[in-house]
Design a protein around this motif. Structure first.
Motif, PDB file in Angstrom:
ATOM      1  N   LYS A 179      32.722   1.855 -17.651  1.00 28.45           N
ATOM      2  CA  LYS A 179      31.512   1.621 -16.839  1.00 28.45           C
ATOM      3  C   LYS A 179      30.617   2.852 -16.826  1.00 28.45           C
ATOM      4  O   LYS A 179      29.395   2.750 -16.968  1.00 28.45           O
ATOM      5  N   ILE A 180      31.232   4.003 -16.661  1.00 26.59           N
ATOM      6  CA  ILE A 180      30.447   5.245 -16.637  1.00 26.59           C
ATOM      7  C   ILE A 180      29.826   5.482 -18.013  1.00 26.59           C
ATOM      8  O   ILE A 180      28.652   5.839 -18.123  1.00 26.59           O
ATOM      9  N   ARG A 181      30.583   5.244 -19.068  1.00 32.45           N
ATOM     10  CA  ARG A 181      30.059   5.413 -20.430  1.00 32.45           C
ATOM     11  C   ARG A 181      28.915   4.440 -20.687  1.00 32.45           C
ATOM     12  O   ARG A 181      27.896   4.808 -21.283  1.00 32.45           O
ATOM     13  N   LEU A 182      29.054   3.210 -20.233  1.00 29.44           N
ATOM     14  CA  LEU A 182      27.990   2.222 -20.391  1.00 29.44           C
ATOM     15  C   LEU A 182      26.712   2.699 -19.710  1.00 29.44           C
ATOM     16  O   LEU A 182      25.625   2.644 -20.277  1.00 29.44           O
ATOM     17  N   LEU A 183      26.844   3.185 -18.500  1.00 26.23           N
ATOM     18  CA  LEU A 183      25.687   3.677 -17.775  1.00 26.23           C
ATOM     19  C   LEU A 183      25.031   4.856 -18.495  1.00 26.23           C
ATOM     20  O   LEU A 183      23.807   4.917 -18.610  1.00 26.23           O
ATOM     21  N   GLU A 184      25.855   5.768 -19.023  1.00 27.76           N
ATOM     22  CA  GLU A 184      25.316   6.903 -19.772  1.00 27.76           C
ATOM     23  C   GLU A 184      24.523   6.423 -20.985  1.00 27.76           C
ATOM     24  O   GLU A 184      23.418   6.911 -21.254  1.00 27.76           O
ATOM     25  N   LEU A 185      25.075   5.475 -21.719  1.00 28.98           N
ATOM     26  CA  LEU A 185      24.416   4.970 -22.922  1.00 28.98           C
ATOM     27  C   LEU A 185      23.114   4.248 -22.591  1.00 28.98           C
ATOM     28  O   LEU A 185      22.112   4.401 -23.301  1.00 28.98           O
ATOM     29  N   ILE A 186      23.127   3.465 -21.523  1.00 30.55           N
ATOM     30  CA  ILE A 186      21.905   2.768 -21.111  1.00 30.55           C
ATOM     31  C   ILE A 186      20.829   3.776 -20.740  1.00 30.55           C
ATOM     32  O   ILE A 186      19.668   3.650 -21.148  1.00 30.55           O
ATOM     33  N   GLN A 187      21.197   4.786 -19.973  1.00 32.59           N
ATOM     34  CA  GLN A 187      20.220   5.797 -19.563  1.00 32.59           C
ATOM     35  C   GLN A 187      19.673   6.552 -20.757  1.00 32.59           C
ATOM     36  O   GLN A 187      18.483   6.841 -20.812  1.00 32.59           O
ATOM     37  N   THR A 188      20.521   6.853 -21.725  1.00 38.20           N
ATOM     38  CA  THR A 188      20.066   7.527 -22.938  1.00 38.20           C
ATOM     39  C   THR A 188      19.092   6.636 -23.704  1.00 38.20           C
ATOM     40  O   THR A 188      18.045   7.103 -24.171  1.00 38.20           O
ATOM     41  N   LEU A 230      33.585  -4.709 -24.392  1.00 47.49           N
ATOM     42  CA  LEU A 230      32.448  -5.591 -24.685  1.00 47.49           C
ATOM     43  C   LEU A 230      32.441  -5.985 -26.160  1.00 47.49           C
ATOM     44  O   LEU A 230      32.241  -7.154 -26.501  1.00 47.49           O
ATOM     45  N   LYS A 231      32.660  -5.004 -27.026  1.00 48.52           N
ATOM     46  CA  LYS A 231      32.669  -5.260 -28.462  1.00 48.52           C
ATOM     47  C   LYS A 231      33.755  -6.259 -28.828  1.00 48.52           C
ATOM     48  O   LYS A 231      33.509  -7.218 -29.569  1.00 48.52           O
ATOM     49  N   THR A 232      34.945  -6.071 -28.288  1.00 55.68           N
ATOM     50  CA  THR A 232      36.068  -6.965 -28.590  1.00 55.68           C
ATOM     51  C   THR A 232      35.776  -8.399 -28.159  1.00 55.68           C
ATOM     52  O   THR A 232      36.118  -9.345 -28.867  1.00 55.68           O
ATOM     53  N   SER A 233      35.121  -8.547 -27.006  1.00 56.20           N
ATOM     54  CA  SER A 233      34.831  -9.897 -26.515  1.00 56.20           C
ATOM     55  C   SER A 233      33.855 -10.637 -27.433  1.00 56.20           C
ATOM     56  O   SER A 233      33.931 -11.862 -27.558  1.00 56.20           O
ATOM     57  N   ILE A 234      32.986  -9.913 -28.098  1.00 54.44           N
ATOM     58  CA  ILE A 234      32.053 -10.547 -29.037  1.00 54.44           C
ATOM     59  C   ILE A 234      32.703 -10.710 -30.405  1.00 54.44           C
ATOM     60  O   ILE A 234      32.567 -11.756 -31.045  1.00 54.44           O
ATOM     61  N   ASP A 235      33.418  -9.674 -30.859  1.00 57.29           N
ATOM     62  CA  ASP A 235      34.096  -9.731 -32.155  1.00 57.29           C
ATOM     63  C   ASP A 235      35.071 -10.898 -32.244  1.00 57.29           C
ATOM     64  O   ASP A 235      35.312 -11.423 -33.332  1.00 57.29           O
ATOM     65  N   ALA A 236      35.620 -11.313 -31.124  1.00 55.03           N
ATOM     66  CA  ALA A 236      36.586 -12.415 -31.105  1.00 55.03           C
ATOM     67  C   ALA A 236      36.001 -13.704 -31.691  1.00 55.03           C
ATOM     68  O   ALA A 236      36.739 -14.556 -32.176  1.00 55.03           O
ATOM     69  N   PHE A 237      34.673 -13.826 -31.670  1.00 52.65           N
ATOM     70  CA  PHE A 237      34.020 -15.022 -32.186  1.00 52.65           C
ATOM     71  C   PHE A 237      33.492 -14.833 -33.609  1.00 52.65           C
ATOM     72  O   PHE A 237      32.831 -15.714 -34.143  1.00 52.65           O
ATOM     73  N   GLY A 238      33.784 -13.679 -34.196  1.00 49.57           N
ATOM     74  CA  GLY A 238      33.364 -13.416 -35.570  1.00 49.57           C
ATOM     75  C   GLY A 238      31.855 -13.246 -35.680  1.00 49.57           C
ATOM     76  O   GLY A 238      31.153 -13.009 -34.692  1.00 49.57           O
ATOM     77  N   ILE A 275      24.937   0.001 -28.132  1.00 54.56           N
ATOM     78  CA  ILE A 275      25.612   0.257 -26.866  1.00 54.56           C
ATOM     79  C   ILE A 275      26.851  -0.622 -26.729  1.00 54.56           C
ATOM     80  O   ILE A 275      27.931  -0.146 -26.398  1.00 54.56           O
ATOM     81  N   VAL A 276      26.711  -1.899 -27.002  1.00 55.58           N
ATOM     82  CA  VAL A 276      27.843  -2.823 -26.874  1.00 55.58           C
ATOM     83  C   VAL A 276      28.962  -2.429 -27.839  1.00 55.58           C
ATOM     84  O   VAL A 276      30.140  -2.472 -27.475  1.00 55.58           O
ATOM     85  N   GLN A 277      28.618  -2.008 -29.037  1.00 52.56           N
ATOM     86  CA  GLN A 277      29.639  -1.613 -30.002  1.00 52.56           C
ATOM     87  C   GLN A 277      30.362  -0.340 -29.574  1.00 52.56           C
ATOM     88  O   GLN A 277      31.487  -0.095 -30.001  1.00 52.56           O
ATOM     89  N   ALA A 278      29.744   0.457 -28.714  1.00 55.87           N
ATOM     90  CA  ALA A 278      30.366   1.700 -28.235  1.00 55.87           C
ATOM     91  C   ALA A 278      31.294   1.473 -27.042  1.00 55.87           C
ATOM     92  O   ALA A 278      32.022   2.374 -26.646  1.00 55.87           O
ATOM     93  N   ILE A 279      31.261   0.271 -26.468  1.00 49.13           N
ATOM     94  CA  ILE A 279      32.114  -0.057 -25.323  1.00 49.13           C
ATOM     95  C   ILE A 279      33.189  -1.034 -25.819  1.00 49.13           C
ATOM     96  O   ILE A 279      32.916  -2.217 -26.034  1.00 49.13           O
ATOM     97  N   PRO A 280      34.419  -0.542 -26.020  1.00 49.36           N
ATOM     98  CA  PRO A 280      35.460  -1.359 -26.662  1.00 49.36           C
ATOM     99  C   PRO A 280      35.660  -2.756 -26.081  1.00 49.36           C
ATOM    100  O   PRO A 280      35.781  -3.726 -26.830  1.00 49.36           O
TER     101      PRO A 280
END
Length: 117
Positions: free
Chosen positions: A89-98, A53-61, A46-51
């Motif tokens: 936000k809407i995409r995140l909610l969709e992914l969580i519900q799925t 969120l992913k970028t904020s984690i990827d920044a730390f390698g 889910i996090v990798q599908a939300i740009p």
């Protein structure tokens, strides 16, 4: 932006998304909790599908992802969720519900509107 169709003025979808996002903000605490209760593999997908969120984690390698794997169930994700744009936000909610499965049958937009059970 409003569109003119004949003599009628209709609302553009972006305005609807903005209204839904405002309602989603109140729900960001629930989205945070839902994320924290997912298995690691679902959470990471889910996090990798939300740009943003992913970028904020990827920044730390790689160490960023290691930290997240160890702490994602207790990490305060609400601030990061609140910073997402309307579409994310809407995409995140969709992914969580799925990920949570068929028990939640309400559409994401209805859930953002605070009508989900």
């Amino acid at each position: 932006m409003a569109e003119v169709s004949g003599n009628a003025v209709t609302q553009a979808p972006a305005e609807t998304i903005t209204e839904n996002s405002k309602r989603c903000t109140a729900n960001s605490r629930q989205m945070e909790s839902d994320l924290q209760h997912l298995p690691w593999t679902q959470f990471r997908s889910i996090v990798q599908a939300i740009p943003k969120l992913k970028t904020s984690i990827d920044a730390f390698g790689p160490s960023g992802w290691q930290f997240v794997q160890i702490n994602y169930t207790t990490y305060p994700w609400k601030k990061s969720i609140d910073k997402l744009d309307d579409v994310q936000k809407i995409r995140l909610l969709e992914l969580i519900q799925t990920a949570k499965g068929p028990a939640r049958t309400n559409s994401p937009k209805r859930a953002c509107a605070g009508t989900a059970g």
